[in-house]
Motif scaffolding. Structure first.
Motif, PDB file in Angstrom:
ATOM      1  N   GLU A 257       0.834  -1.203   0.000  1.00 16.23           N
ATOM      2  CA  GLU A 257       0.000   0.000   0.000  1.00 16.23           C
ATOM      3  C   GLU A 257       0.870   1.254   0.000  1.00 16.23           C
ATOM      4  OE1 GLU A 257      -3.952  -0.966   2.454  1.00 16.23           O
ATOM      5  OE2 GLU A 257      -2.117  -1.480   3.558  1.00 16.23           O
ATOM      6  N   LYS A 258       1.924   1.238   0.793  1.00 19.20           N
ATOM      7  CA  LYS A 258       2.842   2.383   0.830  1.00 19.20           C
ATOM      8  C   LYS A 258       3.489   2.599  -0.533  1.00 19.20           C
ATOM      9  CE  LYS A 258       3.943   1.930   5.750  1.00 19.20           C
ATOM     10  NZ  LYS A 258       5.007   1.696   6.768  1.00 19.20           N
ATOM     11  N   GLN A 259       3.844   1.514  -1.201  1.00 24.09           N
ATOM     12  CA  GLN A 259       4.466   1.641  -2.514  1.00 24.09           C
ATOM     13  C   GLN A 259       3.511   2.257  -3.530  1.00 24.09           C
ATOM     14  OE1 GLN A 259       7.825   1.133  -3.118  1.00 24.09           O
ATOM     15  NE2 GLN A 259       7.674   1.071  -0.884  1.00 24.09           N
ATOM     16  N   ARG A 260       2.221   1.948  -3.397  1.00 26.46           N
ATOM     17  CA  ARG A 260       1.244   2.566  -4.307  1.00 26.46           C
ATOM     18  C   ARG A 260       1.144   4.060  -4.052  1.00 26.46           C
ATOM     19  NH1 ARG A 260      -0.398   4.834  -7.631  1.00 26.46           N
ATOM     20  NH2 ARG A 260      -2.393   4.767  -8.759  1.00 26.46           N
ATOM     21  N   LEU A 261       1.182   4.465  -2.799  1.00 28.65           N
ATOM     22  CA  LEU A 261       1.168   5.893  -2.479  1.00 28.65           C
ATOM     23  C   LEU A 261       2.395   6.581  -3.063  1.00 28.65           C
ATOM     24  CD1 LEU A 261       0.049   5.971   1.274  1.00 28.65           C
ATOM     25  CD2 LEU A 261      -1.307   6.638  -0.709  1.00 28.65           C
ATOM     26  N   ILE A 262       3.535   5.971  -2.850  1.00 29.92           N
ATOM     27  CA  ILE A 262       4.791   6.564  -3.307  1.00 29.92           C
ATOM     28  C   ILE A 262       4.809   6.729  -4.825  1.00 29.92           C
ATOM     29  CG2 ILE A 262       7.289   6.128  -3.491  1.00 29.92           C
ATOM     30  CD1 ILE A 262       7.067   4.788  -0.680  1.00 29.92           C
ATOM     31  N   SER A 263       4.161   5.823  -5.541  1.00 34.02           N
ATOM     32  CA  SER A 263       4.177   5.863  -7.007  1.00 34.02           C
ATOM     33  C   SER A 263       3.084   6.744  -7.606  1.00 34.02           C
ATOM     34  CB  SER A 263       4.024   4.437  -7.571  1.00 34.02           C
ATOM     35  OG  SER A 263       2.723   3.927  -7.307  1.00 34.02           O
ATOM     36  N   ALA A 264       2.235   7.348  -6.769  1.00 37.34           N
ATOM     37  CA  ALA A 264       1.103   8.149  -7.263  1.00 37.34           C
ATOM     38  C   ALA A 264       1.582   9.328  -8.106  1.00 37.34           C
ATOM     39  CB  ALA A 264       0.270   8.648  -6.094  1.00 37.34           C
ATOM     40  N   LYS A 265       0.824   9.609  -9.160  1.00 36.73           N
ATOM     41  CA  LYS A 265       1.147  10.709 -10.069  1.00 36.73           C
ATOM     42  C   LYS A 265      -0.056  11.652 -10.183  1.00 36.73           C
ATOM     43  CE  LYS A 265       4.318   7.958 -12.916  1.00 36.73           C
ATOM     44  NZ  LYS A 265       4.321   6.801 -12.001  1.00 36.73           N
ATOM     45  N   GLU A 266       0.186  12.794 -10.796  1.00 36.70           N
ATOM     46  CA  GLU A 266      -0.882  13.762 -11.021  1.00 36.70           C
ATOM     47  C   GLU A 266      -2.025  13.093 -11.784  1.00 36.70           C
ATOM     48  OE1 GLU A 266      -1.540  18.184 -13.053  1.00 36.70           O
ATOM     49  OE2 GLU A 266       0.431  17.243 -13.045  1.00 36.70           O
ATOM     50  N   ARG A 278     -19.279   8.710   2.162  1.00 39.92           N
ATOM     51  CA  ARG A 278     -18.928  10.115   2.380  1.00 39.92           C
ATOM     52  C   ARG A 278     -17.769  10.438   1.447  1.00 39.92           C
ATOM     53  NH1 ARG A 278     -20.448  13.109   7.095  1.00 39.92           N
ATOM     54  NH2 ARG A 278     -18.768  14.482   6.437  1.00 39.92           N
ATOM     55  N   TYR A 279     -17.719  11.698   1.005  1.00 43.87           N
ATOM     56  CA  TYR A 279     -16.614  12.084   0.138  1.00 43.87           C
ATOM     57  C   TYR A 279     -15.284  12.006   0.881  1.00 43.87           C
ATOM     58  CZ  TYR A 279     -19.419  13.686  -3.788  1.00 43.87           C
ATOM     59  OH  TYR A 279     -20.258  13.736  -4.877  1.00 43.87           O
ATOM     60  N   ALA A 280     -14.300  11.423   0.196  1.00 44.72           N
ATOM     61  CA  ALA A 280     -12.948  11.345   0.728  1.00 44.72           C
ATOM     62  C   ALA A 280     -11.981  11.463  -0.432  1.00 44.72           C
ATOM     63  CB  ALA A 280     -12.732  10.026   1.473  1.00 44.72           C
ATOM     64  N   ARG A 281     -10.811  12.017  -0.164  1.00 52.52           N
ATOM     65  CA  ARG A 281      -9.807  12.177  -1.219  1.00 52.52           C
ATOM     66  C   ARG A 281      -8.772  11.062  -1.125  1.00 52.52           C
ATOM     67  NH1 ARG A 281      -8.855  15.867  -4.668  1.00 52.52           N
ATOM     68  NH2 ARG A 281     -10.035  17.515  -3.649  1.00 52.52           N
ATOM     69  N   GLY A 282      -8.585  10.376  -2.243  1.00 52.24           N
ATOM     70  CA  GLY A 282      -7.615   9.297  -2.266  1.00 52.24           C
ATOM     71  C   GLY A 282      -7.300   8.879  -3.685  1.00 52.24           C
ATOM     72  N   ILE A 283      -6.671   7.727  -3.811  1.00 51.02           N
ATOM     73  CA  ILE A 283      -6.188   7.271  -5.106  1.00 51.02           C
ATOM     74  C   ILE A 283      -7.292   6.580  -5.908  1.00 51.02           C
ATOM     75  CG2 ILE A 283      -4.607   5.641  -6.226  1.00 51.02           C
ATOM     76  CD1 ILE A 283      -2.523   6.354  -4.258  1.00 51.02           C
ATOM     77  N   LYS A 284      -7.423   7.013  -7.133  1.00 51.52           N
ATOM     78  CA  LYS A 284      -8.365   6.402  -8.073  1.00 51.52           C
ATOM     79  C   LYS A 284      -7.897   4.990  -8.417  1.00 51.52           C
ATOM     80  CE  LYS A 284      -9.973   7.133 -12.842  1.00 51.52           C
ATOM     81  NZ  LYS A 284      -9.876   8.018 -14.034  1.00 51.52           N
ATOM     82  N   ASN A 285      -8.846   4.044  -8.489  1.00 51.15           N
ATOM     83  CA  ASN A 285      -8.468   2.678  -8.832  1.00 51.15           C
ATOM     84  C   ASN A 285      -9.648   1.921  -9.443  1.00 51.15           C
ATOM     85  OD1 ASN A 285     -10.074   1.995  -6.594  1.00 51.15           O
ATOM     86  ND2 ASN A 285      -8.314   1.722  -5.243  1.00 51.15           N
TER      87      ASN A 285
END
Length: 358
Positions: A257-266, A278-285
């Motif tokens: 999971e940490k590696q996915r965060l680290i690899s996140a792009k714009e 509820r609305y939350a901000r995170g990684i699209k998948n």
């Protein structure tokens, strides 16, 4: 410009950085590490049951004698109506079919199997355990709870995402207000408008500084010394750090999971209701793509409960495309070092920019 002494003294800390209470990510060890850096640690009690909350608070006290906050989810629990039961059945069937299509074997229980905890039992715990700092989100505490907590000397920190919400908190006698910018990772703390406010964090902070008299804590996009100093110039007394700590040694996230965060792009980071309702901000998948526009979303906390079963199986099988990974818009430089080291480096970065002439 230096730190606000009254704010620091009120909370009993050395520096006005606050480790964000990130339920599912932050841990006892993270809170303790934050206190070791002279900052305020936070325990994300969220909506766990009272016995579990007591255990978490006592475990923290065994490791530190410094101040820390306990954070509660102050949300309204929707009534279980025939319509909700019907909708639950539809979402259950959809998720089980969806999971099977992606080789995830999961059997989701009926609605009656879930225990839904409301926040009043955690107010009791905070009082009984003599917690000195209580923060909350998703709403405002009721008048009785505010009076009870204040009667025993609790400092209360509410969360707002709009001027209207801040005014409600101020009128209720809340001591400090956390201003959550639209940039912030995790769940939105909105509780007044049906649609979440879209105002940018720094714009909101500036407006609130001119509107309310309650000291402000800012959360959203704080990833280096410059952003913290910018928030301070706009009126913040305290600074809540969340995404930057998600990959830390004390984070509860697994390595994959940490590696996915680290690899996140714009473009990877979105607002979604798919996991919790509820609305939350995170990684699209894969999960957010399938659920957000499907119509198969229950109100919080029922959506959170029903998807939690699928997420637990996905996590065991390291299927990251079916997990909620919350993070803010700033795409910070994640570090797997200790929370204490990350916060100390952040403080050092602030000092490097103090006195910088624009």
């Amino acid at each position: 410009m230096h730190w606000d002494k009254e704010f620091i003294q009120l909370l009993g800390i050395q520096y006005p950085l606050i480790q964000a209470p990130m339920f599912g990510v932050s841990t006892v060890d993270m809170a303790v590490a934050a206190t070791q850096a002279g900052c305020l640690g936070s325990l994300a009690l969220a909506d766990i049951d009272a016995d579990a909350a007591v255990q978490v608070i006592r475990a923290t006290r065994k490791l530190t004698d410094k101040p820390f906050a306990v954070d509660l989810f102050v949300h309204r629990i929707p009534e279980v109506t025939p319509e909700l039961v019907r909708k639950y059945g539809e979402v259950k069937a959809f998720l089980e079919t969806f999971a099977a299509q992606h080789s995830i074997e999961v059997v989701i229980p009926e609605l009656s199997a879930f225990k839904i905890n409301e926040y009043h039992s955690l107010v009791d715990v905070a009082i009984e355990e003599k917690c000195k700092i209580v923060s909350f989100t998703f709403g405002n505490l009721d008048e009785t709870s505010i009076a009870r907590l204040k009667a025993v000397g609790c400092i209360l920190i509410g969360t707002c995402t709009s001027v209207r919400e801040a005014k409600i908190l101020e009128k209720s006698g809340i001591d400090l207000i956390c201003v959550q910018g639209i940039e912030a990772g995790g769940h939105r703390g909105s509780f007044v408008d049906e649609e979440i406010p879209q105002i940018g964090g720094f714009s909101l902070l500036s407006q609130l500084y001119d509107t309310v008299d309650v000291p402000l804590i800012y959360a959203g996009g704080l990833s280096n010394g410059r952003t913290i100093l910018a928030a301070q110039v706009l009126g913040a007394k305290g600074f809540q750090i969340g995404s930057l700590l998600c990959a830390s040694a004390e984070s509860s996230l697994k390595y994959f999971e940490k590696q996915r965060l680290i690899s996140a792009k714009e473009g990877d980071v979105i607002l979604t209701k798919s996991f919790s309702g509820r609305y939350a901000r995170g990684i699209k998948n894969t999960f957010t793509d399938a659920i957000d526009d499907s119509g198969y979303i229950l109100p919080y906390p029922y959506q959170n409960k029903i998807t939690g079963v699928l997420r637990a199986v996905a996590k065991r099988n390291e299927k990251v495309d079916f997990l909620n990974l919350w993070m803010g818009q700033s795409l910070p430089r994640f570090s797997e070092r200790s929370t204490a080291d990350i916060l100390k480096e952040l403080l050092a970065d602030v000092e490097r920019y103090r006195g910088y002439k624009i």
